[in-house]
Design an enzyme around this catalytic site. Sequence first.
Site, mmCIF file in Angstrom:
data_model
loop_
_atom_site.group_PDB
_atom_site.id
_atom_site.type_symbol
_atom_site.label_atom_id
_atom_site.label_comp_id
_atom_site.label_asym_id
_atom_site.label_seq_id
_atom_site.Cartn_x
_atom_site.Cartn_y
_atom_site.Cartn_z
ATOM 1 N N GLU A 53 -4.868 -5.161 10.745
ATOM 2 C CA GLU A 53 -3.869 -4.103 10.914
ATOM 3 C C GLU A 53 -4.141 -3.343 12.213
ATOM 4 O O GLU A 53 -4.964 -2.409 12.230
ATOM 5 C CB GLU A 53 -3.947 -3.121 9.741
ATOM 6 C CG GLU A 53 -3.662 -3.749 8.401
ATOM 7 C CD GLU A 53 -3.127 -2.718 7.418
ATOM 8 O OE1 GLU A 53 -2.055 -2.936 6.880
ATOM 9 O OE2 GLU A 53 -3.787 -1.672 7.222
ATOM 10 N N ASN A 97 0.862 -1.186 0.000
ATOM 11 C CA ASN A 97 0.000 0.000 0.000
ATOM 12 C C ASN A 97 0.896 1.232 0.000
ATOM 13 O O ASN A 97 1.523 1.540 1.009
ATOM 14 C CB ASN A 97 -0.881 -0.030 1.261
ATOM 15 C CG ASN A 97 -1.667 1.254 1.448
ATOM 16 O OD1 ASN A 97 -1.827 2.037 0.508
ATOM 17 N ND2 ASN A 97 -2.163 1.478 2.655
ATOM 18 N N TRP A 98 0.941 1.892 -1.144
ATOM 19 C CA TRP A 98 1.825 3.067 -1.246
ATOM 20 C C TRP A 98 1.218 4.311 -0.592
ATOM 21 O O TRP A 98 1.875 5.332 -0.486
ATOM 22 C CB TRP A 98 2.129 3.369 -2.728
ATOM 23 C CG TRP A 98 3.097 2.408 -3.342
ATOM 24 C CD1 TRP A 98 3.619 1.272 -2.764
ATOM 25 C CD2 TRP A 98 3.682 2.507 -4.644
ATOM 26 N NE1 TRP A 98 4.487 0.662 -3.643
ATOM 27 C CE2 TRP A 98 4.546 1.393 -4.801
ATOM 28 C CE3 TRP A 98 3.556 3.403 -5.709
ATOM 29 C CZ2 TRP A 98 5.282 1.173 -5.970
ATOM 30 C CZ3 TRP A 98 4.284 3.185 -6.862
ATOM 31 C CH2 TRP A 98 5.139 2.083 -6.988
ATOM 32 N N LYS A 99 -0.033 4.246 -0.202
ATOM 33 C CA LYS A 99 -0.731 5.421 0.358
ATOM 34 C C LYS A 99 -0.572 6.611 -0.604
ATOM 35 O O LYS A 99 -0.500 6.405 -1.801
ATOM 36 C CB LYS A 99 -0.216 5.742 1.758
ATOM 37 C CG LYS A 99 -0.125 4.507 2.647
ATOM 38 C CD LYS A 99 0.106 4.850 4.076
ATOM 39 C CE LYS A 99 0.412 3.580 4.851
ATOM 40 N NZ LYS A 99 0.259 3.723 6.258
ATOM 41 N N HIS A 109 -9.354 0.803 5.027
ATOM 42 C CA HIS A 109 -8.074 1.065 5.708
ATOM 43 C C HIS A 109 -8.333 1.984 6.904
ATOM 44 O O HIS A 109 -9.158 2.904 6.820
ATOM 45 C CB HIS A 109 -7.071 1.701 4.735
ATOM 46 C CG HIS A 109 -5.674 1.712 5.280
ATOM 47 N ND1 HIS A 109 -5.260 2.605 6.232
ATOM 48 C CD2 HIS A 109 -4.608 0.905 5.038
ATOM 49 C CE1 HIS A 109 -3.986 2.351 6.550
ATOM 50 N NE2 HIS A 109 -3.568 1.330 5.833
ATOM 51 N N GLY A 130 2.754 2.202 10.506
ATOM 52 C CA GLY A 130 3.671 3.323 10.293
ATOM 53 C C GLY A 130 4.400 3.770 11.543
ATOM 54 O O GLY A 130 4.972 4.849 11.576
ATOM 55 N N SER A 174 3.885 -2.178 10.178
ATOM 56 C CA SER A 174 5.350 -2.144 10.340
ATOM 57 C C SER A 174 6.034 -3.456 9.965
ATOM 58 O O SER A 174 7.021 -3.852 10.596
ATOM 59 C CB SER A 174 5.713 -1.721 11.771
ATOM 60 O OG SER A 174 5.238 -0.411 12.018
ATOM 61 N N GLU A 207 -6.794 4.414 8.036
ATOM 62 C CA GLU A 207 -6.601 5.848 7.767
ATOM 63 C C GLU A 207 -7.867 6.446 7.158
ATOM 64 O O GLU A 207 -8.178 7.616 7.371
ATOM 65 C CB GLU A 207 -5.376 6.043 6.851
ATOM 66 C CG GLU A 207 -4.086 5.823 7.635
ATOM 67 C CD GLU A 207 -2.893 5.411 6.791
ATOM 68 O OE1 GLU A 207 -2.946 5.508 5.552
ATOM 69 O OE2 GLU A 207 -1.893 4.970 7.386
#
Length: 252
Positions: A166, A11-13, A96, A172, A212, A98
């Site tokens: 997650e 996942n490159w965000k 996700h 992160g 992570s 976020e």
Amino acid sequence: MTMRRKMAAGNWKMNGNSAALSVISELVATHTAKTDTDIVICPPAPLLFRGSESASASPLAIGAQNCHSAASGAYTGDISAPMIADTGATHVIVGHSERRDACGETDSDVRAKTIAAWDAGLTAILCIGESAKDRDAGKTLDIIAAQLSGSVPDHATGDKLVVAYEPIWAIGTGAVATTQQINEVHDFIRKRLVQRLGDDVGNAIRLLYGGSVKPANAAEIFKCDNVDGALVGGASLKAEDFTPIIQALVAS
Ligand code: PEP
């Protein structure tokens, strides 16, 4: 025993512009052999078309990071699942943390997005996970149970659905969950999916750990019974970091 293909998803965000397409090309060049591991890169939406072109005719798949639950309409700035499929992408991340956090996405939103993804022929990588506060309050499994029942649609199958656990506190942050914590939650997710969807479907859905994951800790995480792979953020941005994670998964 159900044999599940493994999956390493990146996942490159909101990172990477057209220069980052070289990472996809590098991964395509490195991973030419067909293995029991699916490799999926989820770049930002503007890179989906070109990323899919670079990955076509390779074992690499391309996914989006979100989709709207409607197929089209007056939703300025959003992208729909059929639009994602039209780029050649085959997967989409939904729910996700976020997005649940910053965009207020609820379990029922995530459920609707998952159905939209399936209607467009995409595989949904559905994320769930508890906050540090939930964990400290001993509520982890209650939160996971509620997210599973609220966001996983009834007609899930192993082809169409991948669940990514997650823990929010591990995303992160460098604070990876222990294998004991991962085992407890993944075994619980598996049990819940089997209870709800039956043995065949419940055992066919792949469970990824995310939070992570790095080259240094991947092999240990992949030893956990109900871990079928990883959803990787930061360490998927460079081929030199993501490749050893993929290799650890293939070897697991
Ligand atoms: C993620 O964004 O899904 C994620 C797990 O990020 P990271 O690997 O950087 O913790």
